[in-house]
Design a protein around this motif. Structure first.
Motif, PDB file in Angstrom:
ATOM      1  N   ASP A  59       0.835  -1.195   0.000  1.00 47.81           N
ATOM      2  CA  ASP A  59       0.000   0.000   0.000  1.00 47.81           C
ATOM      3  C   ASP A  59       0.875   1.253   0.000  1.00 47.81           C
ATOM      4  N   VAL A  60       1.848   1.312   0.921  1.00 56.04           N
ATOM      5  CA  VAL A  60       2.717   2.491   0.986  1.00 56.04           C
ATOM      6  C   VAL A  60       3.574   2.610  -0.267  1.00 56.04           C
ATOM      7  N   THR A  61       3.994   1.474  -0.822  1.00 55.16           N
ATOM      8  CA  THR A  61       4.802   1.488  -2.037  1.00 55.16           C
ATOM      9  C   THR A  61       3.995   1.967  -3.234  1.00 55.16           C
ATOM     10  N   THR A  62       2.749   1.515  -3.339  1.00 51.11           N
ATOM     11  CA  THR A  62       1.925   1.891  -4.478  1.00 51.11           C
ATOM     12  C   THR A  62       1.493   3.350  -4.399  1.00 51.11           C
ATOM     13  N   ILE A  63       1.255   3.852  -3.214  1.00 53.83           N
ATOM     14  CA  ILE A  63       0.942   5.278  -3.049  1.00 53.83           C
ATOM     15  C   ILE A  63       2.129   6.121  -3.510  1.00 53.83           C
ATOM     16  N   ALA A  64       3.340   5.683  -3.138  1.00 54.69           N
ATOM     17  CA  ALA A  64       4.534   6.400  -3.601  1.00 54.69           C
ATOM     18  C   ALA A  64       4.685   6.292  -5.116  1.00 54.69           C
ATOM     19  N   ASP A  65       4.403   5.110  -5.658  1.00 50.15           N
ATOM     20  CA  ASP A  65       4.489   4.930  -7.115  1.00 50.15           C
ATOM     21  C   ASP A  65       3.506   5.834  -7.853  1.00 50.15           C
ATOM     22  N   LYS A  66       2.329   5.997  -7.296  1.00 51.88           N
ATOM     23  CA  LYS A  66       1.339   6.893  -7.909  1.00 51.88           C
ATOM     24  C   LYS A  66       1.925   8.293  -8.091  1.00 51.88           C
ATOM     25  N   GLN A  67       2.578   8.802  -7.074  1.00 51.58           N
ATOM     26  CA  GLN A  67       3.176  10.137  -7.152  1.00 51.58           C
ATOM     27  C   GLN A  67       4.315  10.168  -8.166  1.00 51.58           C
ATOM     28  N   ILE A  68       5.139   9.124  -8.154  1.00 54.20           N
ATOM     29  CA  ILE A  68       6.266   9.040  -9.089  1.00 54.20           C
ATOM     30  C   ILE A  68       5.771   9.019 -10.533  1.00 54.20           C
ATOM     31  N   ILE A  69       4.792   8.171 -10.791  1.00 54.25           N
ATOM     32  CA  ILE A  69       4.310   7.986 -12.158  1.00 54.25           C
ATOM     33  C   ILE A  69       3.617   9.246 -12.664  1.00 54.25           C
ATOM     34  N   GLU A  70       2.863   9.889 -11.800  1.00 51.19           N
ATOM     35  CA  GLU A  70       2.180  11.110 -12.231  1.00 51.19           C
ATOM     36  C   GLU A  70       3.179  12.216 -12.560  1.00 51.19           C
ATOM     37  N   LYS A  71       4.276  12.290 -11.791  1.00 53.93           N
ATOM     38  CA  LYS A  71       5.328  13.261 -12.125  1.00 53.93           C
ATOM     39  C   LYS A  71       6.022  12.866 -13.432  1.00 53.93           C
ATOM     40  N   ASN A  72       6.167  11.561 -13.635  1.00 54.05           N
ATOM     41  CA  ASN A  72       6.737  11.068 -14.885  1.00 54.05           C
ATOM     42  C   ASN A  72       5.864  11.498 -16.071  1.00 54.05           C
ATOM     43  N   GLN A  73       4.544  11.327 -15.923  1.00 53.11           N
ATOM     44  CA  GLN A  73       3.633  11.722 -16.989  1.00 53.11           C
ATOM     45  C   GLN A  73       3.711  13.223 -17.252  1.00 53.11           C
ATOM     46  N   ALA A  74       3.809  14.012 -16.181  1.00 52.73           N
ATOM     47  CA  ALA A  74       3.903  15.461 -16.359  1.00 52.73           C
ATOM     48  C   ALA A  74       5.138  15.834 -17.172  1.00 52.73           C
ATOM     49  N   GLY A  75       6.241  15.146 -16.925  1.00 54.37           N
ATOM     50  CA  GLY A  75       7.456  15.405 -17.692  1.00 54.37           C
ATOM     51  C   GLY A  75       7.341  14.947 -19.133  1.00 54.37           C
ATOM     52  N   VAL A  76       6.707  13.794 -19.335  1.00 48.74           N
ATOM     53  CA  VAL A  76       6.514  13.290 -20.697  1.00 48.74           C
ATOM     54  C   VAL A  76       5.637  14.245 -21.500  1.00 48.74           C
ATOM     55  N   ASN A  77       4.716  14.927 -20.826  1.00 50.37           N
ATOM     56  CA  ASN A  77       3.835  15.881 -21.510  1.00 50.37           C
ATOM     57  C   ASN A  77       4.573  17.124 -22.007  1.00 50.37           C
ATOM     58  N   SER A  78       5.753  17.378 -21.472  1.00 48.20           N
ATOM     59  CA  SER A  78       6.473  18.620 -21.771  1.00 48.20           C
ATOM     60  C   SER A  78       7.009  18.655 -23.199  1.00 48.20           C
ATOM     61  N   ARG A  79       7.092  19.841 -23.741  1.00 52.54           N
ATOM     62  CA  ARG A  79       7.696  20.025 -25.064  1.00 52.54           C
ATOM     63  C   ARG A  79       9.179  19.685 -25.047  1.00 52.54           C
ATOM     64  N   PHE A  80       9.762  19.615 -23.859  1.00 52.84           N
ATOM     65  CA  PHE A  80      11.190  19.328 -23.742  1.00 52.84           C
ATOM     66  C   PHE A  80      11.489  17.832 -23.584  1.00 52.84           C
ATOM     67  N   TYR A  81      10.435  17.004 -23.520  1.00 49.62           N
ATOM     68  CA  TYR A  81      10.668  15.572 -23.340  1.00 49.62           C
ATOM     69  C   TYR A  81      11.391  14.981 -24.537  1.00 49.62           C
ATOM     70  N   GLU A  82      12.412  14.195 -24.238  1.00 52.59           N
ATOM     71  CA  GLU A  82      13.137  13.432 -25.252  1.00 52.59           C
ATOM     72  C   GLU A  82      13.534  12.103 -24.632  1.00 52.59           C
ATOM     73  N   PRO A  83      13.245  10.976 -25.265  1.00 51.15           N
ATOM     74  CA  PRO A  83      13.558   9.667 -24.674  1.00 51.15           C
ATOM     75  C   PRO A  83      15.037   9.520 -24.352  1.00 51.15           C
ATOM     76  N   GLY A  84      15.320   9.036 -23.147  1.00 50.13           N
ATOM     77  CA  GLY A  84      16.700   8.819 -22.729  1.00 50.13           C
ATOM     78  C   GLY A  84      17.051   7.342 -22.710  1.00 50.13           C
ATOM     79  N   PRO A  85      18.327   7.013 -22.518  1.00 50.59           N
ATOM     80  CA  PRO A  85      18.774   5.619 -22.544  1.00 50.59           C
ATOM     81  C   PRO A  85      18.460   4.879 -21.242  1.00 50.59           C
ATOM     82  N   PHE A  86      18.167   3.600 -21.356  1.00 52.39           N
ATOM     83  CA  PHE A  86      17.951   2.749 -20.196  1.00 52.39           C
ATOM     84  C   PHE A  86      19.287   2.306 -19.599  1.00 52.39           C
ATOM     85  N   VAL A  87      19.249   1.955 -18.310  1.00 51.36           N
ATOM     86  CA  VAL A  87      20.411   1.363 -17.659  1.00 51.36           C
ATOM     87  C   VAL A  87      20.143  -0.131 -17.482  1.00 51.36           C
ATOM     88  N   GLU A  88      21.145  -0.858 -17.025  1.00 50.19           N
ATOM     89  CA  GLU A  88      21.042  -2.313 -16.928  1.00 50.19           C
ATOM     90  C   GLU A  88      19.877  -2.757 -16.042  1.00 50.19           C
TER      91      GLU A  88
END
Length: 405
Positions: free
Chosen positions: A357-386
């Motif tokens: 429950d506590v992990t998923t609540i934190a993930d909700k905040q993380i993912i929503e901030k991720n979406q906000a960044g993806v929405n930006s005109r400055f978003y550009e896909p970056g490289p994955f790590v291992e």
């Protein structure tokens, strides 16, 4: 407004331009045309967890599985068989079943009172002429599989086969006795983000150290592989003694057998002092199935890409990723305990659900901030790590699904 053919061509161009080892381009999260393809090619084709057999133990017991514009009745028949039926009346299309769960001798449409047997066949159609073939007017069947007590449905006309999955996963899941569990709790977490960001986040623990201190102090999956290996080696003897399988099964993406859903199994060690996924490491509920002791481990299980499962010795939980629309999703968690376990006597629900429950609540905040960044005109896909290898594999499998005819 572009016509459908042009939109599909644009999607093909985007897929062709996708850079290997990089995050997805912005339109994959923002495009209405791509979301429409996601619904038709992913969510209406993949197997989806609909429920557990403990929810429909007796003849006439039913639950509804609903997603987007579709509704499915999952019912226990008079013959004991579990069936899935499209919740669409064969007269003029009304929803037949309204309540989310219940027990009935037959389903009666609330609009014009057409009645259907538990197997979907037409029982009565008031005032319908005798020149109609009533055998062809039953509720339409939906593909269903019961797998270790878990009920999966697929809206596909040609769903992937469970044959390979059963051969490989039956031996490793059998000791946990999932068919002899029941749902202790289920909770939905609305997330203002495209569904793919939820799945991507779940499939990597690169973020766990910074974002999930509660998880990181008990689970070792956020560490580099060379640091986790000794812990897993020490766990093997405990697992063997407790009857917990430690086989490694990996049939995801390019490793998936032809005509099969993605599936996988992996057992890994928790940190010393942690018997299960609890706040203090102490046991939470009675041991599952035929498990005889705690091995201080956890199993990651996949049945399809949308229903990951985590199994401890004393409970299990299943994640569901459900789209609401292009910009909104639901992350649902279902907690399972032994079928004889009673809340208040054998487990405390607050303690049972605390970690995820506590992990998923934190993930909700993380993912929503991720979406906000993806929405930006400055978003550009970056490289994955291992440590994001499984997210990369999800993206590869997803893109392959979009290109499948």
């Amino acid at each position: 407004m572009k016509d459908q053919e042009s939109q599909v061509a644009d999607i093909g161009s985007l897929i062709a331009a996708q850079k290997a080892g990089y995050a997805l381009a912005q339109p994959f999260y923002l495009s209405d045309a791509i979301f429409a393809q996601d619904v038709d090619r992913v969510f209406y084709q993949e197997w989806q967890l609909a429920g557990h057999v403990s929810e429909i133990p007796d003849a006439g017991d039913y639950i509804l599985f609903e997603m987007m514009r579709e509704s499915v009745i999952v019912v226990r028949g008079d013959d004991g068989k579990v069936r899935a039926l499209a919740n669409v009346c064969r007269h003029r299309g009304s929803r037949v079943c309204i309540e989310p769960r219940g027990n009935t001798k037959r389903f009666t449409c609330p609009y014009h009172a057409w009645a259907f047997n538990l197997d979907g066949s037409l029982f009565n159609a008031r005032m319908l002429g005798q020149d109609h073939d009533r055998s062809k007017l039953g509720l339409k069947s939906v593909a269903v599989e019961v797998f270790h007590g878990l009920i999966y449905v697929s809206l596909s006309d040609a769903p992937a086969s469970f044959d390979h999955l059963r051969v490989d996963l039956d031996p490793v899941l059998a000791p946990f006795g999932l068919a002899r569990t029941r749902i202790a709790h289920r909770e939905s977490y609305p997330v203002q983000a495209n569904w793919k960001l939820l799945v991507e986040n779940y499939n990597e623990c690169y973020h766990c150290t910074a974002a999930h201190p509660e998880f990181a102090r008990s689970h070792a999956t956020h560490m580099a592989a060379e640091r986790v290996a000794p812990l897993n080696e020490q766990m093997l003897a405990r697992s063997k003694a407790a009857g917990v399988p430690t086989d490694f099964v990996d049939c995801i993406g390019s490793l998936r057998p032809t005509g099969s859903p993605d599936y996988a199994y992996n057992r890994y060690s928790l940190f010393d002092g942690y018997f299960t996924g609890s706040e203090d490491g102490a046991p939470l509920a009675p041991l599952l199935g035929d498990i005889t002791a705690y091995d201080s481990g956890a199993s990651d299980v996949y049945v399809g890409i949308l229903n990951p499962m985590l199994i401890y010795c004393d409970h299990a939980l299943i994640y569901r990723f459900v789209p609401v629309d292009k910009d909104t999703s639901i992350q649902e968690i279902i907690w399972l305990v032994h079928e004889d376990a009673q809340e208040g006597r054998d487990y405390d629900l607050t303690r049972l659900k605390w970690l995820w429950d506590v992990t998923t609540i934190a993930d909700k905040q993380i993912i929503e901030k991720n979406q906000a960044g993806v929405n930006s005109r400055f978003y550009e896909p970056g490289p994955f790590v291992e440590m994001e290898a499984y997210t990369q594999r999800f993206i590869a499998a997803y893109l392959a699904t979009l290109t499948t005819n």
